[in-house]
Design a protein around this motif. Structure first.
Motif, PDB file in Angstrom:
ATOM      1  N   SER A 210      37.053  43.236   4.709  1.00  0.00           N
ATOM      2  CA  SER A 210      36.741  44.406   3.899  1.00  0.00           C
ATOM      3  C   SER A 210      36.385  45.593   4.788  1.00  0.00           C
ATOM      4  O   SER A 210      36.141  45.446   5.995  1.00  0.00           O
ATOM      5  CB  SER A 210      35.573  44.092   2.965  1.00  0.00           C
ATOM      6  OG  SER A 210      35.857  42.981   2.142  1.00  0.00           O
ATOM      7  N   LYS A 211      36.321  46.772   4.186  1.00  0.00           N
ATOM      8  CA  LYS A 211      35.870  47.951   4.911  1.00  0.00           C
ATOM      9  C   LYS A 211      34.444  47.718   5.393  1.00  0.00           C
ATOM     10  O   LYS A 211      33.618  47.167   4.674  1.00  0.00           O
ATOM     11  CB  LYS A 211      35.917  49.183   4.012  1.00  0.00           C
ATOM     12  CG  LYS A 211      37.320  49.610   3.611  1.00  0.00           C
ATOM     13  CD  LYS A 211      37.267  50.842   2.723  1.00  0.00           C
ATOM     14  CE  LYS A 211      38.661  51.299   2.318  1.00  0.00           C
ATOM     15  NZ  LYS A 211      38.621  52.509   1.465  1.00  0.00           N
ATOM     16  N   GLY A 212      34.156  48.154   6.596  1.00  0.00           N
ATOM     17  CA  GLY A 212      32.832  47.946   7.160  1.00  0.00           C
ATOM     18  C   GLY A 212      32.693  46.621   7.883  1.00  0.00           C
ATOM     19  O   GLY A 212      31.620  46.310   8.405  1.00  0.00           O
ATOM     20  N   TYR A 213      33.777  45.833   7.918  1.00  0.00           N
ATOM     21  CA  TYR A 213      33.769  44.530   8.579  1.00  0.00           C
ATOM     22  C   TYR A 213      34.922  44.445   9.576  1.00  0.00           C
ATOM     23  O   TYR A 213      35.901  45.190   9.487  1.00  0.00           O
ATOM     24  CB  TYR A 213      33.882  43.400   7.559  1.00  0.00           C
ATOM     25  CG  TYR A 213      32.657  43.230   6.684  1.00  0.00           C
ATOM     26  CD1 TYR A 213      31.729  42.236   6.941  1.00  0.00           C
ATOM     27  CD2 TYR A 213      32.435  44.077   5.599  1.00  0.00           C
ATOM     28  CE1 TYR A 213      30.598  42.072   6.141  1.00  0.00           C
ATOM     29  CE2 TYR A 213      31.312  43.928   4.801  1.00  0.00           C
ATOM     30  CZ  TYR A 213      30.408  42.927   5.081  1.00  0.00           C
ATOM     31  OH  TYR A 213      29.295  42.771   4.294  1.00  0.00           O
ATOM     32  N   CYS A 223      34.428  37.496   8.660  1.00  0.00           N
ATOM     33  CA  CYS A 223      34.395  38.844   9.224  1.00  0.00           C
ATOM     34  C   CYS A 223      32.944  39.287   9.385  1.00  0.00           C
ATOM     35  O   CYS A 223      32.086  38.966   8.555  1.00  0.00           O
ATOM     36  CB  CYS A 223      35.143  39.812   8.308  1.00  0.00           C
ATOM     37  SG  CYS A 223      36.903  39.414   8.109  1.00  0.00           S
ATOM     38  N   ALA A 224      32.681  40.017  10.465  1.00  0.00           N
ATOM     39  CA  ALA A 224      31.320  40.469  10.783  1.00  0.00           C
ATOM     40  C   ALA A 224      31.158  41.937  10.407  1.00  0.00           C
ATOM     41  O   ALA A 224      32.083  42.738  10.574  1.00  0.00           O
ATOM     42  CB  ALA A 224      31.021  40.265  12.260  1.00  0.00           C
ATOM     43  N   VAL A 225      29.969  42.286   9.918  1.00  0.00           N
ATOM     44  CA  VAL A 225      29.700  43.665   9.529  1.00  0.00           C
ATOM     45  C   VAL A 225      29.532  44.527  10.780  1.00  0.00           C
ATOM     46  O   VAL A 225      29.064  44.055  11.815  1.00  0.00           O
ATOM     47  CB  VAL A 225      28.435  43.734   8.637  1.00  0.00           C
ATOM     48  CG1 VAL A 225      27.199  43.322   9.426  1.00  0.00           C
ATOM     49  CG2 VAL A 225      28.263  45.115   8.042  1.00  0.00           C
ATOM     50  N   CYS A 226      29.919  45.768  10.689  1.00  0.00           N
ATOM     51  CA  CYS A 226      29.778  46.699  11.815  1.00  0.00           C
ATOM     52  C   CYS A 226      28.301  46.970  12.081  1.00  0.00           C
ATOM     53  O   CYS A 226      27.493  47.059  11.154  1.00  0.00           O
ATOM     54  CB  CYS A 226      30.492  48.015  11.510  1.00  0.00           C
ATOM     55  SG  CYS A 226      32.280  47.854  11.304  1.00  0.00           S
ATOM     56  N   ASP A 233      36.524  52.222   8.161  1.00  0.00           N
ATOM     57  CA  ASP A 233      36.893  52.650   6.813  1.00  0.00           C
ATOM     58  C   ASP A 233      38.232  52.086   6.361  1.00  0.00           C
ATOM     59  O   ASP A 233      38.770  52.507   5.343  1.00  0.00           O
ATOM     60  CB  ASP A 233      36.923  54.181   6.734  1.00  0.00           C
ATOM     61  CG  ASP A 233      37.922  54.788   7.715  1.00  0.00           C
ATOM     62  OD1 ASP A 233      38.278  54.103   8.696  1.00  0.00           O
ATOM     63  OD2 ASP A 233      38.340  55.943   7.500  1.00  0.00           O
ATOM     64  N   LYS A 234      38.757  51.062   7.104  1.00  0.00           N
ATOM     65  CA  LYS A 234      40.009  50.415   6.720  1.00  0.00           C
ATOM     66  C   LYS A 234      39.798  48.910   6.614  1.00  0.00           C
ATOM     67  O   LYS A 234      38.877  48.359   7.201  1.00  0.00           O
ATOM     68  CB  LYS A 234      41.098  50.719   7.747  1.00  0.00           C
ATOM     69  CG  LYS A 234      41.462  52.190   7.853  1.00  0.00           C
ATOM     70  CD  LYS A 234      42.543  52.396   8.905  1.00  0.00           C
ATOM     71  CE  LYS A 234      42.894  53.876   9.040  1.00  0.00           C
ATOM     72  NZ  LYS A 234      43.922  54.106  10.085  1.00  0.00           N
ATOM     73  N   THR A 235      40.687  48.232   5.878  1.00  0.00           N
ATOM     74  CA  THR A 235      40.604  46.777   5.723  1.00  0.00           C
ATOM     75  C   THR A 235      41.447  46.078   6.785  1.00  0.00           C
ATOM     76  O   THR A 235      42.370  46.660   7.344  1.00  0.00           O
ATOM     77  CB  THR A 235      41.088  46.352   4.331  1.00  0.00           C
ATOM     78  OG1 THR A 235      42.465  46.757   4.160  1.00  0.00           O
ATOM     79  CG2 THR A 235      40.248  46.991   3.236  1.00  0.00           C
ATOM     80  N   GLY A 236      41.103  44.815   7.043  1.00  0.00           N
ATOM     81  CA  GLY A 236      41.895  44.001   7.961  1.00  0.00           C
ATOM     82  C   GLY A 236      41.851  44.460   9.405  1.00  0.00           C
ATOM     83  O   GLY A 236      42.846  44.330  10.120  1.00  0.00           O
TER      84      GLY A 236
END
Length: 341
Positions: A210-213, A223-226, A233-236
Motif C-alpha cells: 500500500s501507499k506509505g509502505y 510490507c514495512a511502513v515508511c 505515495d505509490k503502491t507496490g
C-alpha cells in the motif's frame, strides 16, 4: 477301464479341487489303473475316497490339476490309496479368500490391500490410498496431497492457498501470512516478491504494498511502513523517499507539503519548525540569528566591559586611600615615634 469311466473319474476329480490333500498317494497312472501293481495286475480304480481329505481353510486355496488331485477308493488288492501329496497354498499378498475349499484367491479391490493368507482385504486408512487391484499395501498420500476418507483410491491434491509437506496426511495446511500458493498440489508456499505481500492466511496470490509502505526483497515478510520523515505515495514500491528540504511530510503516504514562509523545514521533516524568538529568522539551514540579535549582543558586551572597568577603578582608588592612614615608621632598626602624650 474304458473311456467313459476315465471321463467320469476326471470329472469327479475336478469337483474335488480345493481340498487339502494330507496323505501320500500313488501316481496318476496307479490311480487310473494304467499300470500294474505288483500284488494285482488287474486293478481297476473306479471309486473315490476323500474321507482323509480336508477343505482348504479361508485364506488358502488348492488349484491342482486332475492328475494331482483326486483319491482312489479301495483297490482290489485291499490296499487303501490315500490323497495326493500337495497341500493348500497360502493366498499371496494383495489377494484373499473368505471361504473354505476354494480353487483360487480373489484380488483386493481398489482402495483396499492385504497381506498374504488373508480372509478379507482391509480398507486403506485416511491419508493412504491404493489405486490398483491386488495391492499388497496402502501407500501414503504424497506431498501436496491428502485423503480424509477410508478406502481411498486416489488422494486429493491440496487446493490453491494450501500445502502439505508431509506424507500420509488427512488434510492440507493453509499458507501462513506472508506466503502464497496459486496452484493445486503445493508442497510448500512461496514468499512474495519485492513490492508485494500476502497479508492473509491461505493466500492464492500477492498484492502490492500500500501507499506509505515498501518491501525491498522476496521474502515472507509483510510490507514495512515508511519511517518518519520518509514517504511513498505509490503502491507496490521497494523503498521510501526522504521528505526533501523545504517541505514536510506529515504522514508516510502524504505528498510533501511546502514549508511555510515563517518556518523551517530541513530534509526529513514531519512538520514545520518555527523559531521561538524574534531575534532569529527561518532560513534553509534552520533558525539563524538576525542583525538585531548581534547588535544587542554587542551592546550588552560593551556595557558589561564598562561596568567591569569602573568597578576595578573604584577598587584601586579605595586601596590607595586606605594606604595613606597607615602608622608612621621610624628609621630602620628604631622604635616607632609616637606623637602625643
Amino acid at each position: 477301464m474304458n473311456i467313459m469311466e476315465l471321463c467320469i473319474l476326471i470329472t469327479i476329480s475336478i469337483l474335488l479341487q480345493g481340498f487339502c490333500l494330507t496323505t501320500s498317494s500313488s501316481s496318476v497312472a496307479e490311480h487310473l489303473g494304467l499300470i500294474d501293481f505288483p500284488e494285482d495286475n488287474n486293478i481297476n480304480c473306479t471309486t473315490f475316497d476323500n474321507s482323509s481329505c480336508s477343505l482348504c481353510l479361508p485364506g488358502h486355496f488348492s488349484n491342482q490339476e486332475v492328475k494331482d488331485c483326486y483319491c482312489c477308493g479301495t483297490l482290489s488288492n485291499s490296499k487303501q490309496k490315500g490323497c495326493c501329496e500337495k497341500q493348500c497354498e497360502v493366498c499371496e499378498a494383495g489377494t484373499y479368500q473368505p471361504n473354505i475349499g476354494q480353487t483360487k484367491c480373489l484380488n483386493c479391490s481398489e482402495g483396499t490391500a492385504t497381506k498374504q493368507g488373508s480372509e478379507t482385504c482391509k480398507e486403506c486408512a485416511p491419508g493412504f490410498y491404493a489405486n490398483k487391484t491386488a495391492s499388497k499395501t496402502c501407500l501414503p498420500c504424497f506431498y501436496g496431497y491428502y485423503s480424509e476418507e477410508y478406502a481411498t483410491i486416489n488422494c486429493t491434491s491440496c487446493s490453491s492457498g494450501y500445502y502439505q509437506n508431509e506424507l500420509g496426511k488427512t488434510e492440507c495446511k493453509p499458507c501462513r501470512i506472508g506466503s502464497y500458493c496459486n496452484v493445486s498440489g503445493c508442497q510448500s508456499c512461496s514468499g512474495c516478491g519485492p513490492g508485494y505481500e500476502a497479508n492473509e492466511i491461505h493466500a492464492t496470490n500477492c498484492t502490492k504494498c500500500s501507499k506509505g509502505y515498501h518491501k525491498s526483497s522476496t521474502s515472507t515478510n509483510l510490507c514495512a511502513v515508511c519511517h518518519q520523515g520518509w514517504y511513498q505515495d505509490k503502491t507496490g514500491q521497494t523503498s521510501c523517499i526522504q521528505c526533501p528540504q523545504g517541505y514536510f511530510c506529515p504522514c508516510p503516504f502524504c505528498v510533501p507539503e511546502p514549508c511555510p514562509s515563517n518556518a523551517n523545514c530541513p530534509a526529513g521533516s514531519v512538520q514545520p519548525s518555527y523559531c521561538k524568538s524574534t531575534w532569529y529568522s527561518n532560513e534553509e539551514e534552520g533558525c539563524v540569528p538576525t542583525a538585531q540579535f548581534y547588535i544587542i549582543v554587542c551592546t550588552c558586551s560593551v556595557a558589561m566591559a564598562i561596568i567591569i572597568a569602573v568597578a576595578i577603578t573604584v577598587y584601586l582608588r579605595k586601596r590607595r586611600r586606605s594606604g595613606q592612614h597607615e602608622p608612621l615608621l621610624g628609621r630602620s632598626g628604631q622604635n616607632p615615634v609616637y606623637a602625643g602624650l
